[in-house]
Design a protein around this motif. Sequence first.
Motif, PDB file in Angstrom:
ATOM      1  N   LEU A  87      53.920 -10.038 -58.549  1.00 46.73           N
ATOM      2  CA  LEU A  87      54.361 -11.413 -58.735  1.00 46.73           C
ATOM      3  C   LEU A  87      53.306 -12.223 -59.496  1.00 46.73           C
ATOM      4  O   LEU A  87      53.656 -13.118 -60.271  1.00 46.73           O
ATOM      5  N   LEU A  88      52.038 -11.915 -59.311  1.00 42.87           N
ATOM      6  CA  LEU A  88      50.999 -12.558 -60.117  1.00 42.87           C
ATOM      7  C   LEU A  88      51.201 -12.225 -61.595  1.00 42.87           C
ATOM      8  O   LEU A  88      51.023 -13.085 -62.467  1.00 42.87           O
ATOM      9  N   GLY A  89      51.586 -10.974 -61.866  1.00 44.45           N
ATOM     10  CA  GLY A  89      51.890 -10.605 -63.248  1.00 44.45           C
ATOM     11  C   GLY A  89      53.076 -11.375 -63.788  1.00 44.45           C
ATOM     12  O   GLY A  89      53.081 -11.814 -64.948  1.00 44.45           O
ATOM     13  N   ARG A  90      54.073 -11.568 -62.963  1.00 47.37           N
ATOM     14  CA  ARG A  90      55.249 -12.349 -63.377  1.00 47.37           C
ATOM     15  C   ARG A  90      54.864 -13.815 -63.607  1.00 47.37           C
ATOM     16  O   ARG A  90      55.361 -14.460 -64.541  1.00 47.37           O
ATOM     17  N   VAL A 153      39.939  -3.393 -61.378  1.00 53.24           N
ATOM     18  CA  VAL A 153      41.399  -3.283 -61.288  1.00 53.24           C
ATOM     19  C   VAL A 153      42.054  -4.556 -61.816  1.00 53.24           C
ATOM     20  O   VAL A 153      43.029  -4.505 -62.583  1.00 53.24           O
ATOM     21  N   ALA A 154      41.518  -5.711 -61.424  1.00 46.59           N
ATOM     22  CA  ALA A 154      42.077  -6.985 -61.876  1.00 46.59           C
ATOM     23  C   ALA A 154      41.990  -7.117 -63.391  1.00 46.59           C
ATOM     24  O   ALA A 154      42.935  -7.571 -64.045  1.00 46.59           O
ATOM     25  N   HIS A 155      40.868  -6.706 -63.976  1.00 39.88           N
ATOM     26  CA  HIS A 155      40.725  -6.773 -65.429  1.00 39.88           C
ATOM     27  C   HIS A 155      41.709  -5.833 -66.131  1.00 39.88           C
ATOM     28  O   HIS A 155      42.255  -6.164 -67.191  1.00 39.88           O
ATOM     29  N   GLN A 156      41.943  -4.666 -65.539  1.00 43.91           N
ATOM     30  CA  GLN A 156      42.897  -3.728 -66.131  1.00 43.91           C
ATOM     31  C   GLN A 156      44.309  -4.300 -66.089  1.00 43.91           C
ATOM     32  O   GLN A 156      45.071  -4.181 -67.063  1.00 43.91           O
ATOM     33  N   MET A 157      44.663  -4.932 -64.971  1.00 47.44           N
ATOM     34  CA  MET A 157      45.979  -5.559 -64.858  1.00 47.44           C
ATOM     35  C   MET A 157      46.110  -6.679 -65.887  1.00 47.44           C
ATOM     36  O   MET A 157      47.129  -6.807 -66.585  1.00 47.44           O
ATOM     37  N   TRP A 158      45.086  -7.491 -65.982  1.00 51.24           N
ATOM     38  CA  TRP A 158      45.078  -8.640 -66.894  1.00 51.24           C
ATOM     39  C   TRP A 158      45.257  -8.190 -68.336  1.00 51.24           C
ATOM     40  O   TRP A 158      46.115  -8.703 -69.064  1.00 51.24           O
ATOM     41  N   SER A 159      44.446  -7.233 -68.771  1.00 48.01           N
ATOM     42  CA  SER A 159      44.497  -6.805 -70.167  1.00 48.01           C
ATOM     43  C   SER A 159      45.838  -6.157 -70.518  1.00 48.01           C
ATOM     44  O   SER A 159      46.377  -6.368 -71.615  1.00 48.01           O
ATOM     45  N   ALA A 160      46.389  -5.391 -69.585  1.00 49.97           N
ATOM     46  CA  ALA A 160      47.669  -4.728 -69.855  1.00 49.97           C
ATOM     47  C   ALA A 160      48.811  -5.741 -69.958  1.00 49.97           C
ATOM     48  O   ALA A 160      49.633  -5.680 -70.891  1.00 49.97           O
ATOM     49  N   ILE A 161      48.884  -6.670 -69.020  1.00 47.91           N
ATOM     50  CA  ILE A 161      49.950  -7.678 -69.040  1.00 47.91           C
ATOM     51  C   ILE A 161      49.781  -8.600 -70.243  1.00 47.91           C
ATOM     52  O   ILE A 161      50.756  -8.967 -70.920  1.00 47.91           O
ATOM     53  N   HIS A 162      48.536  -8.975 -70.527  1.00 48.18           N
ATOM     54  CA  HIS A 162      48.283  -9.850 -71.675  1.00 48.18           C
ATOM     55  C   HIS A 162      48.739  -9.194 -72.976  1.00 48.18           C
ATOM     56  O   HIS A 162      49.351  -9.843 -73.837  1.00 48.18           O
TER      57      HIS A 162
END
Length: 224
Positions: A87-90, A153-162
């Motif tokens: 949901l943070l990604g959304r 992990v947070a940086h990986q999520m951030w870069s992928a979604i961005h």
Amino acid sequence: MSPRRLDPAIRTTLIDIAARLLAQEGPQALSTRRLAAEAGSSTMVVYTHFGAMSGLVREVVHEGFARLQGYLTRVERTGDPVADMALLGRAYRHNALANPHLYAVMFGGASLAGFSLTEEDRQHGRYTLANVVECAARCLEAGRFRAGDAELVAHQMWSAIHGLITLELGGYLIPPYDAERCFEAQLVALMVGAGDAPEAATRSVAASRHRLRGEVEPVPEPTG
């Protein structure tokens, strides 16, 4: 005579106009006269609120991250940290689609009219990642993600979604691999890549989709 109070509404209007001009037309379009004309105000208002054009551009960046933070903080903490992460990604995506010009400026997709971001400016972006780091830590503690560094992990999520959102805003994601399809698949893949079981990740991502409107998208007030 007491000093005239600054109008927060015109400040927000000027920030939105500046972001649009930078993103659509480049720095040559950014002038006090153009800003004032589009805002229906005097040129003095720009100086009153921001001091100089560099101050306005800095506030565009800060406002962009403030709005992003507003979306991320709407995500409630639940017993399913993987659903919270999805949901943070959304929320991140929803903010980008709601504020595309701000998004382009704050992440360097638009020229900043000769103004360079400082380390302090970039710290606003890193601060918004705190919500994701905290959620990643809960995913690790729950055993849903493999042991590791929550901040990484947070940086990986951030870069992928961005990256996906940048392609979406650029109009590169079209059927049959449109943004919705790619985004849903990417959310599951990110959770599985972090160590979650495919079935559990799929359920959590689906649960986050059901929560989207209540926590991230504004629910329209009833009429009549």
